[in-house]
Each structure stands twice: as C-alpha cells, then as structure tokens.
Design a protein around this motif. Structure first.
Motif, mmCIF file in Angstrom:
data_model
loop_
_atom_site.group_PDB
_atom_site.id
_atom_site.type_symbol
_atom_site.label_atom_id
_atom_site.label_comp_id
_atom_site.label_asym_id
_atom_site.label_seq_id
_atom_site.Cartn_x
_atom_site.Cartn_y
_atom_site.Cartn_z
ATOM 1 N N SER A 175 0.841 -1.197 0.000
ATOM 2 C CA SER A 175 0.000 0.000 0.000
ATOM 3 C C SER A 175 0.877 1.249 0.000
ATOM 4 N N ARG A 176 0.287 2.359 -0.421
ATOM 5 C CA ARG A 176 1.042 3.616 -0.466
ATOM 6 C C ARG A 176 1.494 4.029 0.931
ATOM 7 N N SER A 177 0.634 3.849 1.927
ATOM 8 C CA SER A 177 0.991 4.232 3.297
ATOM 9 C C SER A 177 2.150 3.400 3.816
ATOM 10 N N PHE A 178 2.160 2.097 3.502
ATOM 11 C CA PHE A 178 3.246 1.246 3.961
ATOM 12 C C PHE A 178 4.552 1.616 3.279
ATOM 13 N N ARG A 179 4.513 1.883 1.965
ATOM 14 C CA ARG A 179 5.716 2.309 1.252
ATOM 15 C C ARG A 179 6.295 3.573 1.882
ATOM 16 N N THR A 180 5.411 4.502 2.240
ATOM 17 C CA THR A 180 5.870 5.752 2.849
ATOM 18 C C THR A 180 6.509 5.497 4.205
ATOM 19 N N GLU A 181 5.928 4.569 4.988
ATOM 20 C CA GLU A 181 6.507 4.243 6.287
ATOM 21 C C GLU A 181 7.894 3.620 6.138
ATOM 22 N N VAL A 182 8.057 2.781 5.115
ATOM 23 C CA VAL A 182 9.375 2.197 4.842
ATOM 24 C C VAL A 182 10.371 3.311 4.508
ATOM 25 N N ALA A 183 9.934 4.264 3.669
ATOM 26 C CA ALA A 183 10.803 5.390 3.301
ATOM 27 C C ALA A 183 11.115 6.256 4.512
ATOM 28 N N GLU A 184 10.139 6.460 5.391
ATOM 29 C CA GLU A 184 10.373 7.233 6.621
ATOM 30 C C GLU A 184 11.424 6.552 7.477
ATOM 31 N N HIS A 185 11.349 5.230 7.583
ATOM 32 C CA HIS A 185 12.332 4.463 8.351
ATOM 33 C C HIS A 185 13.735 4.667 7.775
ATOM 34 N N GLU A 186 13.857 4.529 6.458
ATOM 35 C CA GLU A 186 15.174 4.651 5.839
ATOM 36 C C GLU A 186 15.724 6.066 5.946
ATOM 37 N N LEU A 187 14.901 7.068 5.760
ATOM 38 C CA LEU A 187 15.372 8.438 5.911
ATOM 39 C C LEU A 187 15.676 8.745 7.371
ATOM 40 N N GLY A 188 15.008 8.039 8.290
ATOM 41 C CA GLY A 188 15.366 8.176 9.702
ATOM 42 C C GLY A 188 16.808 7.776 9.933
ATOM 43 N N HIS A 189 17.229 6.671 9.305
ATOM 44 C CA HIS A 189 18.638 6.266 9.364
ATOM 45 C C HIS A 189 19.526 7.352 8.748
ATOM 46 N N ALA A 190 19.084 7.905 7.620
ATOM 47 C CA ALA A 190 19.881 8.926 6.930
ATOM 48 C C ALA A 190 20.041 10.186 7.766
ATOM 49 N N LEU A 191 19.148 10.401 8.728
ATOM 50 C CA LEU A 191 19.219 11.576 9.594
ATOM 51 C C LEU A 191 19.960 11.307 10.895
ATOM 52 N N GLY A 192 20.260 10.032 11.170
ATOM 53 C CA GLY A 192 21.017 9.715 12.376
ATOM 54 C C GLY A 192 20.293 8.878 13.409
ATOM 55 N N LEU A 193 19.098 8.402 13.086
ATOM 56 C CA LEU A 193 18.364 7.548 14.026
ATOM 57 C C LEU A 193 18.771 6.092 13.831
ATOM 58 N N ALA A 194 18.741 5.339 14.924
ATOM 59 C CA ALA A 194 19.107 3.929 14.889
ATOM 60 C C ALA A 194 17.860 3.065 15.015
ATOM 61 N N HIS A 195 18.019 1.765 14.909
ATOM 62 C CA HIS A 195 16.908 0.856 15.115
ATOM 63 C C HIS A 195 16.401 0.954 16.548
ATOM 64 N N ALA A 196 15.097 0.919 16.692
ATOM 65 C CA ALA A 196 14.463 0.984 18.013
ATOM 66 C C ALA A 196 14.046 -0.412 18.442
ATOM 67 N N PRO A 197 14.065 -0.692 19.742
ATOM 68 C CA PRO A 197 13.593 -1.993 20.224
ATOM 69 C C PRO A 197 12.086 -2.129 20.042
ATOM 70 N N GLU A 198 11.614 -3.354 20.112
ATOM 71 C CA GLU A 198 10.204 -3.665 19.844
ATOM 72 C C GLU A 198 9.231 -2.893 20.726
ATOM 73 N N TYR A 199 9.618 -2.620 21.971
ATOM 74 C CA TYR A 199 8.680 -2.014 22.922
ATOM 75 C C TYR A 199 8.563 -0.495 22.764
ATOM 76 N N VAL A 200 9.394 0.112 21.918
ATOM 77 C CA VAL A 200 9.352 1.557 21.714
ATOM 78 C C VAL A 200 8.377 1.890 20.587
ATOM 79 N N HIS A 201 7.535 2.906 20.810
ATOM 80 C CA HIS A 201 6.604 3.347 19.773
ATOM 81 C C HIS A 201 7.383 4.224 18.793
ATOM 82 N N SER A 202 7.780 3.643 17.661
ATOM 83 C CA SER A 202 8.688 4.342 16.751
ATOM 84 C C SER A 202 8.614 3.760 15.353
ATOM 85 N N VAL A 203 8.848 4.615 14.358
ATOM 86 C CA VAL A 203 8.952 4.152 12.977
ATOM 87 C C VAL A 203 10.267 3.415 12.755
#
Length: 229
Positions: A175-203
């Motif tokens: 879906s378009r919304s899911f594709r955007t969430e994937v892109a948000e995740h990847e750009l989050g890495h590009a901005l300096g964010l790391a992977h979040a643990p399962e219990y954290v509410h995060s993209v």
C-alpha cells in the motif's frame, strides 16, 4: 603530507524481509506487511583533506543521551539538507516525497529536493535488495525492502553522505501508506536515528512496523539537532 581523516561507512539495513507469496505461476505477490530484521553489514573508507569530509565541520557535534528513540553516533552538521531523487519508479518517488514531508513536519530538519546529485546530502533511489533465502512457511521467500548507507566522520560525529534505497520490485505491491513508512524508516537512518527496540513506539522498529513517525521520533530528532534545547 596531508593528514588523513577516517570516515566510517556503514550500511543500516532498515525495513527488511517482507514475506512475499510465490504463486503457482511464479509471480511474486505481496503478503501481509510484516517485516523482519537482518544483520547489518559495513565497510571502512578513508578520505583525505581534499574530500568533502573536511567540509562537514572541524568541531565535534552535540549528541544527546537517553533519547526516546535510539540514535547513531552521528548527525548532519546543518539542519538544512538537500536530497536527490535517483529513481524513475513512481510509487518509490511518492514514498520518498511523503517521507521527506513527514520528517520536515517535525521541525527538526528542512530537507529540500535538488536536481544535481553532486550537491545532494541524501540520495533517494530504488534498487534490487531481494534476499531469496529460506523463510518459515511453505511457499514463502524473504525479500529485503530497504537499506541506507551512510558515511560519517568519527572525529566530529558529522554525517558526510547518505544513500537510501527501496526495493521497488516488492514495495510496488504494498500500500502507499506502507511504502511511505518504509521510506520514513530509511530516511530516519539517513538523519542519524538507529533501530528501536520492539517495545518503543517508533517508525524505527525494524520488525512489524505499524506506524509512521511518532512523538518519540519527533522528540528525538529535535533533541539530536538541538532544536529548543
């Protein structure tokens, strides 16, 4: 002799391993958007004084501690960034454009599209990231959906360049919304964010993403880029 600066290049494998169903006629059709993580990979690169590394700043950049969403040990030395679209795939273009708008709404950074790749801080592209290894369940294979490659100066914590890649061969079925969430995740890495643990509410959770950018992500990015501190 010119002093050499050590720049670390890492590949942050973001949204990974979407189960895709293998139909009887061997056509891949997307299944439920449940994602799984895979090990990161990495390289080491060296840049000399003539490279853009020197332009990233000579002083160590501020990095916050105890952020709601984990961060890497780097960030951009400026809040104003340029991004270049290196894909003609329309669904992937839409995903990246939506992700840029979403990260801009955090107020922490301002990402602007540019037409010259050589002037860009971030490159947004599509690529074949598929991993055909065995996965649980009969009739399923695994496919990697996205990855981000970043270069940074460990002496200053300054990002040099980031390349975010989405796999159009599988995301075009989502879906378009899911594709955007994937892109948000990847750009989050590009901005300096790391992977979040399962219990954290995060993209930035790499498994079973059910959300876009959250309050935790916005707060973390504003802390990372010293907005309102």
């Amino acid at each position: 002799m010119k002093k050499h600066l050590l720049i670390i290049t890492i590949i942050l494998v973001g949204i990974l391993l979407l189960p895709v169903h293998v139909a009887a006629d061997n056509v891949l059709t997307a299944g439920q958007p449940s994602v799984f993580d895979a090990p990161d990979d990495g390289q080491l690169s060296v840049y000399d004084d003539s490279s853009q590394a020197v332009q990233a700043g000579k002083h160590r950049l501020y990095l916050p501690t105890n952020t709601p969403t984990p961060i890497e040990n780097y960030r951009w030395p400026t809040r104003k960034l340029k991004i270049y679209m290196d894909t003609s795939d329309r669904p992937i273009q839409q995903a990246f454009k939506g992700a840029v708008q979403a990260w801009n709404r955090t107020g922490a950074v301002h990402i602007k599209w540019c037409r010259n790749e050589s002037q860009a801080d971030i490159i947004a592209r599509d690529g074949a990231l598929s991993n055909t290894g065995a996965a649980p369940g009969v009739g399923y294979v695994s496919a990697q959906l996205g990855s981000t490659n970043t270069e940074y100066n460990p002496d200053t914590n300054a990002l040099i360049q980031a390349r975010s890649t989405l796999d159009a061969s599988h995301l075009d079925y989502a879906s378009r919304s899911f594709r955007t969430e994937v892109a948000e995740h990847e750009l989050g890495h590009a901005l300096g964010l790391a992977h979040a643990p399962e219990y954290v509410h995060s993209v930035m959770i790499p498994r079973n993403i059910r959300t876009g950018i959250t309050h935790n992500d916005r707060k973390t990015l504003r802390q990372l880029y010293d907005v309102g501190r």
